[in-house]
Design a protein around this motif. Structure first.
Motif, short mmCIF file in Angstrom:
data_model
loop_
_atom_site.label_atom_id
_atom_site.label_comp_id
_atom_site.label_asym_id
_atom_site.label_seq_id
_atom_site.Cartn_x
_atom_site.Cartn_y
_atom_site.Cartn_z
N ASP A 272 7.77 1.35 -5.95
CA ASP A 272 7.43 1.81 -4.61
C ASP A 272 5.95 1.55 -4.33
OD1 ASP A 272 7.34 3.05 -2.15
OD2 ASP A 272 7.30 5.08 -2.97
N LEU A 273 5.63 0.29 -4.02
CA LEU A 273 4.23 -0.07 -3.79
C LEU A 273 3.70 0.51 -2.49
CD1 LEU A 273 4.21 -3.77 -5.04
CD2 LEU A 273 3.85 -1.64 -6.32
N GLU A 274 4.55 0.61 -1.48
CA GLU A 274 4.12 1.22 -0.22
C GLU A 274 3.82 2.70 -0.43
OE1 GLU A 274 6.91 0.62 2.89
OE2 GLU A 274 6.65 -1.57 2.95
N GLY A 275 4.63 3.33 -1.25
CA GLY A 275 4.42 4.75 -1.53
C GLY A 275 3.13 5.02 -2.26
N ILE A 276 2.81 4.18 -3.24
CA ILE A 276 1.57 4.43 -3.98
C ILE A 276 0.35 4.15 -3.12
CG2 ILE A 276 1.35 2.13 -5.02
CD1 ILE A 276 0.35 3.60 -7.56
N GLU A 277 0.46 3.17 -2.21
CA GLU A 277 -0.66 2.92 -1.30
C GLU A 277 -0.86 4.11 -0.37
OE1 GLU A 277 -2.35 -0.63 1.53
OE2 GLU A 277 -0.18 -0.29 1.51
N ARG A 278 0.24 4.63 0.18
CA ARG A 278 0.17 5.77 1.09
C ARG A 278 -0.42 6.99 0.37
NH1 ARG A 278 4.87 5.32 2.54
NH2 ARG A 278 5.86 6.73 1.08
N GLN A 279 0.06 7.24 -0.85
CA GLN A 279 -0.41 8.41 -1.60
C GLN A 279 -1.87 8.25 -2.04
OE1 GLN A 279 1.00 9.72 -5.75
NE2 GLN A 279 2.45 10.72 -4.36
N SER A 280 -2.27 7.01 -2.35
CA SER A 280 -3.65 6.76 -2.75
C SER A 280 -4.60 6.99 -1.58
CB SER A 280 -3.79 5.32 -3.27
OG SER A 280 -3.02 5.12 -4.42
N LEU A 281 -4.24 6.48 -0.42
CA LEU A 281 -5.08 6.68 0.76
C LEU A 281 -5.18 8.16 1.11
CD1 LEU A 281 -3.84 3.68 2.93
CD2 LEU A 281 -6.11 3.94 1.90
#
Length: 338
Positions: free
Chosen positions: A246-255
Motif C-alpha cells: 500500500d504505497l499510497e497509504g504509506i505516503e498519506r500516513q507519512s504526510l
C-alpha cells in the motif's frame, strides 16, 4: 538572486548547526560535544542475523539503518544476531547512513548480553535504541549495564540514545522517563538522549485496540508522544505502516505524521524509504518561502516598525519560527522536488 541568497543561508546554517548541535536546540542535548543534528526521516529495521540484508542497506539512500536484536530476530537467532552485528560495525561502510543498534528490552533478560557482545566491536554504533521502556527504573538498569560494558573504554563521542513507547504504562510515564534519562545522561556521560519511537503494534495489543487504515485509535498516543518529545527538544519517530504493497497509504500516513510534528517514520521495506523521506522533507517551494520570510522579517526588525504583512498575511513569531525550522531541516537534508 533570492534563490542564491537562501542557498548561501543554508550553507551558513549547516555550519552553525554542526557547531552548536548540543546547545539545547537539537536532540535534547544539553552540553557541548561535536555531533551534528542527525536526520531520521526513514528509520529502517534490518534483522541483525541477516548479513546480506545488512550489506544491502549500506547501498540505500537511507537516513537511519537499525540493526535489530529485538523483534526482527527469532528467539533462537539472538546470539547469531549479536555476533553478526558486531562484525558489521567493524566491517561495513554505512556512509552517510546512521548506524543504529536496537537491543532487547530491559525486562527481556537479553539486553545485558546484547550490549556485552555488540559493544565489543571496535566501532561504536552511532545510536542505541532501547525498546519497551515503561518506567524510569528501566533507564536506571540500562545505564548501569552500559556503564559496566564501557568500563575503561575511551569514547571519542557518546552514542545517541532513543527510547520506545509501546504500552499504556510507557505512554503515561513518558515525561518521567525523559527526565530520568537526561539526569543520568548528565551524571554518567555515557549517551545523549535524542528521540523517542512509537511502537504502535505493541501499543495496540497492550490497550486492546484494533488497527485500522486511518489509525484513529492511535491519535491520542501519537499526539502525546510528539508533544512530550518536543517539550524536551527530542525527535519523534512515527509508527510503522505494515501493508508493504500500500504505497499510497504509506505516503498519506507519512504526510499526516509530518503535519503532526513527527520528524520521521519507521519502515520495514526498501520500497518505502524514498516515499517516507520525501514526505518528511521540505519542498523547494517551502524552502524558498521560508528564506524569503526570514529575510523580510530581518529587514522589518531593523526598521523598528510594528507588525508587518508577508504575501498578504499578518506575520507573527510562530510563523517566523516555522520558517526557521524549515531552513534548519533543509540545511541538513536538502529540499525535495514539488
Amino acid at each position: 538572486m533570492l534563490l542564491w541568497r537562501y542557498k548561501n543561508s543554508l550553507l551558513c546554517l549547516r555550519t552553525f548547526i554542526r557547531q552548536t548541535a548540543v546547545a539545547g536546540v537539537y536532540g535534547g542535548q544539553t552540553e557541548s560535544q561535536s555531533k551534528p543534528y542527525t536526520p531520521r526521516r526513514a528509520v529502517m529495521y534490518v534483522p541483525g542475523n541477516d548479513q546480506k540484508k545488512i550489506q544491502k542497506v549500506t547501498s540505500l539512500d537511507l537516513d537511519c539503518a537499525v540493526l535489530d536484536c529485538e523483534d526482527g530476530v527469532a528467539a533462537n537467532k539472538k546470539e547469531e544476531a549479536r555476533s553478526t552485528i558486531r562484525r558489521a560495525l567493524d566491517e561495513c561502510d554505512f556512509g552517510l547512513t546512521e548506524c543504529v543498534v536496537r537491543v532487547n528490552s530491559v525486562t527481556s533478560g537479553l539486553m545485558e548480553d546484547d550490549l556485552g557482545e555488540v559493544l565489543g566491536a571496535k566501532r561504536m554504533p552511532d545510536t542505541l535504541m532501547l525498546p519497551k521502556v515503561e518506567r524510569p527504573q528501566d533507564i536506571d538498569m540500562f545505564t548501569k549495564r552500559l556503564k559496566e560494558v564501557l568500563q575503561g573504554r575511551q569514547l571519542e563521542t557518546r552514542p545517541f540514545l532513543i527510547t520506545y513507547v509501546e504500552s499504556a504504562m510507557g505512554l503515561m510515564n513518558l515525561r518521567d522517563v525523559f527526565k530520568k534519562t537526561i539526569d543520568l545522561q548528565l551524571k554518567e556521560q555515557l549517551y545523549v538522549l535524542d528521540g523517542v519511537v512509537f511502537g504502535s503494534d505493541d501499543f495496540c495489543a497492550d490497550i486492546g485496540a484494533t488497527r485500522t487504515a486511518d489509525a484513529k485509535e492511535l491519535l491520542y498516543a501519537r499526539q502525546k508522544i510528539v508533544t512530550c518529545a518536543k517539550a524536551f527538544k527530542l525527535q519523534a519517530i512515527d509508527m510503522v505502516h505494515i501493508d508493504l504493497k500500500d504505497l499510497e497509504g504509506i505516503e498519506r500516513q507519512s504526510l499526516e505524521g509530518a503535519r503532526m510534528g513527527f520528524t520521521g517514520k519507521q519502515v520495514i521495506h526498501p520500497s518505502h524509504v524514498p516515499i517516507v523521506q520525501r514526505a518528511f522533507s521540505p519542498t523547494q517551494e517551502q524552502v524558498a518561502w521560508a528564506a524569503e520570510l526570514v529575510e523580510a522579517f530581518s529587514k522589518h526588525t531593523e526598521s523598528g516598525k510594528g507588525a508587518f504583512t508577508f504575501h498578504g498575511k499578518m506575520i507573527d513569531m510562530p510563523s517566523v519560527l516555522q520558517a526557521k525550522n524549515i531552513l534548519q531541516l533543509s540545511a541538513n537534508i536538502g529540499p525535495t522536488q514539488g
